[in-house]
Design a protein around this motif. Structure first.
Motif, PDB file in Angstrom:
ATOM      1  N   LYS A   1      11.721   0.544  -4.592  1.00  0.00           N
ATOM      2  CA  LYS A   1      13.121  -0.111  -3.862  1.00  0.00           C
ATOM      3  C   LYS A   1      13.422   0.884  -2.570  1.00  0.00           C
ATOM      4  N   LYS A   2      13.597   2.085  -2.568  1.00  0.00           N
ATOM      5  CA  LYS A   2      13.657   2.968  -1.604  1.00  0.00           C
ATOM      6  C   LYS A   2      12.611   3.048  -0.529  1.00  0.00           C
ATOM      7  N   VAL A   3      11.325   2.854  -1.067  1.00  0.00           N
ATOM      8  CA  VAL A   3      10.191   2.746  -0.040  1.00  0.00           C
ATOM      9  C   VAL A   3      10.534   1.282   0.862  1.00  0.00           C
ATOM     10  N   LEU A   4      10.883   0.393   0.131  1.00  0.00           N
ATOM     11  CA  LEU A   4      10.837  -0.961   0.889  1.00  0.00           C
ATOM     12  C   LEU A   4      12.007  -1.084   1.639  1.00  0.00           C
TER      13      LEU A   4
ATOM     14  N   GLU B   1       0.842  -1.107  -0.158  1.00  0.00           N
ATOM     15  CA  GLU B   1       0.240   0.027  -0.002  1.00  0.00           C
ATOM     16  C   GLU B   1       0.946   1.361   0.159  1.00  0.00           C
ATOM     17  N   THR B   2       1.908   1.453   0.861  1.00  0.00           N
ATOM     18  CA  THR B   2       2.694   2.610   0.653  1.00  0.00           C
ATOM     19  C   THR B   2       3.649   2.436  -0.379  1.00  0.00           C
ATOM     20  N   CYS B   3       4.074   1.496  -1.237  1.00  0.00           N
ATOM     21  CA  CYS B   3       4.526   1.638  -2.429  1.00  0.00           C
ATOM     22  C   CYS B   3       3.818   2.195  -3.685  1.00  0.00           C
ATOM     23  N   ALA B   4       2.336   1.626  -3.614  1.00  0.00           N
ATOM     24  CA  ALA B   4       1.476   2.090  -4.469  1.00  0.00           C
ATOM     25  C   ALA B   4       1.073   3.565  -4.241  1.00  0.00           C
TER      26      ALA B   4
ATOM     27  N   MET C   1       4.498  -8.414  -6.069  1.00  0.00           N
ATOM     28  CA  MET C   1       5.652  -9.489  -6.296  1.00  0.00           C
ATOM     29  C   MET C   1       7.018  -9.243  -5.808  1.00  0.00           C
ATOM     30  N   MET C   2       7.088  -7.874  -5.832  1.00  0.00           N
ATOM     31  CA  MET C   2       8.394  -7.378  -5.050  1.00  0.00           C
ATOM     32  C   MET C   2       8.109  -7.433  -3.570  1.00  0.00           C
ATOM     33  N   CYS C   3       7.052  -6.827  -2.809  1.00  0.00           N
ATOM     34  CA  CYS C   3       6.667  -6.702  -1.606  1.00  0.00           C
ATOM     35  C   CYS C   3       6.838  -8.144  -0.836  1.00  0.00           C
ATOM     36  N   ASP C   4       6.052  -8.895  -1.786  1.00  0.00           N
ATOM     37  CA  ASP C   4       6.030 -10.503  -1.148  1.00  0.00           C
ATOM     38  C   ASP C   4       7.270 -10.940  -1.185  1.00  0.00           C
ATOM     39  N   SER C   5       8.224 -11.165  -1.919  1.00  0.00           N
ATOM     40  CA  SER C   5       9.665 -11.448  -1.853  1.00  0.00           C
ATOM     41  C   SER C   5      10.493 -10.976  -1.115  1.00  0.00           C
TER      42      SER C   5
ATOM     43  N   ASN D   1      20.845  -4.221   0.511  1.00  0.00           N
ATOM     44  CA  ASN D   1      21.648  -5.240  -0.528  1.00  0.00           C
ATOM     45  C   ASN D   1      20.305  -6.400  -0.597  1.00  0.00           C
ATOM     46  N   LEU D   2      19.638  -6.731   0.194  1.00  0.00           N
ATOM     47  CA  LEU D   2      18.726  -7.592   0.246  1.00  0.00           C
ATOM     48  C   LEU D   2      17.454  -7.109  -1.090  1.00  0.00           C
ATOM     49  N   VAL D   3      17.112  -5.933  -0.687  1.00  0.00           N
ATOM     50  CA  VAL D   3      16.091  -5.458  -1.608  1.00  0.00           C
ATOM     51  C   VAL D   3      16.497  -5.017  -3.048  1.00  0.00           C
ATOM     52  N   GLU D   4      17.828  -4.763  -3.117  1.00  0.00           N
ATOM     53  CA  GLU D   4      18.517  -4.730  -4.542  1.00  0.00           C
ATOM     54  C   GLU D   4      18.609  -5.919  -5.335  1.00  0.00           C
ATOM     55  N   LYS D   5      19.044  -6.825  -4.439  1.00  0.00           N
ATOM     56  CA  LYS D   5      19.444  -8.449  -4.923  1.00  0.00           C
ATOM     57  C   LYS D   5      17.869  -8.690  -5.586  1.00  0.00           C
TER      58      LYS D   5
END
Length: 684
Positions: A665-668, A491-494, A614-618, A636-640
């Motif tokens: 990516k920044k939000v996550l 929700e935050t990313c959206a 997909m991004m948030c779940d992973s 590193n985790l988010v980028e990878k």
């Protein structure tokens, strides 16, 4: 024959679209007015931009609405008033007065001659009053009228309005007839008997007066002169105003009042058909190029076409009744409805095409088209979350205000000042705004009729007390907590990239419901150290993990979740690998295993919202595996993870940009740091 049938079955969706396209065109053209069209557009106060214009035929100059209104007002003011004379009341009053006077004077000491004189005097007074009649006190005679018509039975006569007695005149008239004061006792008795015995016998004849008024109004001439064929009407560059404007409006009305003749009917229908066909073809091409998932869904295309027809029908009916009410129709409901079920871009595109079609129907088409397109743009820009009722109210106020401002601008351009504003139109715009609020129940009806889902339904589905989510919390509590975390991240990313936050949140809450079938095979639900995967081969374990997608889709359909939510269940792993068990299989066999046993069935995400999930779940699932949570570890985790998904082509079909991916990516990274931030260690 068999091949033909097979081709029809294979292409049945395309055939249905073609049938819908043709049927819609026929219906819209049928609704168009069966009259001629004036080929020139002109505005009051603007120069005539075309060649010198000469009268194409003889026609009468029409009076302006203001002239007709003044004439009607004058006729109404000077129209005759009719009154009914009731002779029965006169007879009853005379008998009653005479009887009472005889009784009162019976024991009087007056001479018989004096008694007769008093009775004759009373009769004379009564006759004088009822000669033309005694008017009811509730009736007012127009001050502009000197003569009124008095109807006695079948006879009528015009009389001076002052000859009708009013209640205020009765007492002074009786006094003057009896004689000079002081009156004798008997004279006072007679005076009181007459005064109390008199009754009004003249009443206003409402029905007859109204009938005569309407007859006079029907005789009004709506024309005031004649223009001969080939007579010059206006030169090129002349300002359209005054008598020129009146004559141009007259010839325009003459064209529009001419019903299509047999000779040109087919040509005009063909022209309309081509233009309407182009408009709907543009809509289909837009859907085919930019909204392929809607184009391939016949129900959704039917829904869009149905709404366009509904608006055209509404405006047609209003124009046939009285064209001045066209601004009462809440046209902006169309983009509102389409935005609620689809997106803003489609809503605005469809609204513009529909308004252009309505330009064939309405008078002052340029003004109408401009106002409605501006109102549609404001509607799209101001309403972000329709399920929040406050947003709708605020947007309606803004839309109404824009109508006011745009109409005010048109008015001062045409009139040259702000003194001749049509305040009635401002009332119509206000009613229009109120009618726009009807969009909420209309959306509910459309949801049921077309099996669609709006933001309002998403709000209901996102309630964690719903049956399916409660069941998930009971059977797979770890998965439920994971879904909540993913929903918050998504929700935050959206919100950051202007995607549909309510849709992605709801999809995130339901994306893993398939895990309810085998909850203990997923680590987040394992409350003990016993892992059932230890007794299975990597292939079998991968199959169980992959099957939560299929089980989730089946469970969602069984519980009648909307397709827009099921899409999140299908796509949240795309076509990625169950990597853990893939690597275990590789270690066991010492070679690269066949990926088809470890790959999710897909499809890959096809929208911003499904890509976000997909991004948030992973990322959320992987973040649990970090033993020492640090800012660098999360970065590193988010980028990878996100880069790997991009390399695998998981976002190829999603309408998402590189810039938006960087924002996500920044939000996550920020959210993960907030979730796992270290606290100070409290002393024991």
């Amino acid at each position: 024959m068999k091949n033909i049938i097979n081709k029809l079955l294979v292409n049945h969706s395309l055939i249905y679209k073609l049938f819908l396209y043709i049927a819609t065109i026929i219906l819209v053209v049928y609704l168009f007015p069966k009259s001629g069209q004036f080929k020139y557009e002109f505005q009051k106060g603007k120069p005539w931009e075309y060649e010198n214009y000469y009268a194409p035929f003889d026609f009468a100059i029409q009076k302006t609405p203001e002239e007709i209104a003044i004439e009607k007002e004058q006729i109404t003011k000077l129209s005759k008033q009719f009154f009914k004379y009731d002779e029965q009341i006169v007879v009853q009053v005379k008998d009653a007065i005479n009887s009472k006077i005889e009784d009162a004077l019976y024991n009087s000491e007056l001479t018989e001659t004096k008694k007769i004189e008093l009775r004759d005097l009373a009769l004379q007074i009564t006759n004088d009053i009822y000669e033309f009649g005694y008017l009811e006190s509730s009736v007012d005679i127009k001050p502009e009228i000197d003569l009124v018509t008095l109807r006695k039975g079948n006879k009528s006569q015009e009389i001076d309005a002052n000859k009708l007695f009013k209640a205020s005149q009765i007492l002074s008239f009786i006094n003057s007839k009896i004689g000079n004061e002081p009156f004798t006792q008997e004279e006072n008795i007679v005076l009181n008997i007459i005064y109390e015995g008199l009754k009004p016998n003249v009443a206003f004849d409402t029905d007859f007066t109204e009938m005569v008024l309407q007859e006079n109004l029907s005789k009004i001439s709506y024309t005031k002169g004649l223009v001969s064929e080939n007579e010059r009407i206006i030169f090129k560059g002349d300002i359209v105003e005054g008598e020129k404007l009146i004559i141009l409006n007259s010839v325009k009305s003459e064209f529009e009042s001419q019903v299509w003749s047999k000779s040109n009917y087919n040509w005009i229908v063909s022209g309309y058909t081509i233009l309407v066909s182009l408009a709907f073809l543009m809509l289909l091409l837009f859907l085919r190029k930019y909204r392929i998932e809607i184009f391939e869904n016949n129900t959704k295309i039917t829904f869009i076409f149905f709404n366009i027809i509904l608006i055209v029908l509404l405006i047609t009916l209003i124009v046939k009744y009285d064209a001045k009410y066209i601004y009462i129709a809440p046209i902006v409901i169309l983009p509102l409805v389409l935005k609620a079920f689809f997106d803003a871009r489609l809503g605005l595109f469809t609204h513009v095409l529909t308004v252009l079609l309505l330009g064939f129907i309405v008078p002052n088409s340029f003004e109408f088209i401009f106002l409605q397109i501006i109102a549609g743009i404001v509607t799209i820009l101001t309403i972000s979350e329709l399920y929040k009722r406050a947003n709708l109210f605020i947007s309606v106020i803004q839309i109404t205000f824009v109508y006011f401002v745009a109409y005010f601008a048109f008015s001062i351009i045409q009139e040259g000042n702000a003194q001749n504003l049509d305040w009635e139109k401002l009332v119509y715009f206000t009613i229009n705004g109120g009618a726009t609020l009807f969009v909420l129940p209309l959306i509910y009806v459309f949801e049921k009729l077309f099996s669609l889902v709006s933001d309002e339904s998403l709000k209901e589905l996102s309630n964690t007390n719903s049956k399916l989510l409660r069941e998930l919390a009971e059977k797979a509590p770890g998965t439920f907590q994971h879904s909540l975390q993913v929903a918050n991240l998504a929700e935050t990313c959206a919100n950051e990239i202007q995607a549909n936050s309510m849709l992605v949140r709801t999809g995130a809450l339901y994306h893993d419901i398939g895990k309810m079938m085998n909850p203990m095979y997923f680590t987040e639900n394992q409350s003990t150290n016993v892992n059932p995967h230890n007794e299975l081969t990597p292939k079998d374990s991968a199959l169980i993990i992959i099957n939560h997608i299929i089980a989730g889709v089946e469970l969602a359909k069984k519980n009648r979740l909307p397709d827009r939510i099921i899409d999140f269940i299908r796509t949240h792993h795309g076509t990625t690998l169950v990597y853990y068990f893939y690597k275990r299989e590789e270690e066991l066999i010492g070679n690269k295993p066949d990926k088809k046993y470890f790959q999710y069935p897909g499809p890959i995400p096809f929208s911003k919202e499904t890509a976000i999930l997909m991004m948030c779940d992973s990322v959320e699932a992987a973040s649990k595996s970090i033993k020492e949570p640090t800012a660098q570890a999360f970065d590193n985790l988010v980028e990878k993870i996100v880069n790997k998904q991009m390399e695998d082509g998981q976002f190829m079909n999603a309408d998402i940009t590189f810039k938006e991916l960087q924002i996500i990516k920044k939000v996550l990274k920020k959210k993960l740091k907030n979730i796992y931030h270290l606290r100070i260690e409290y002393p024991e």
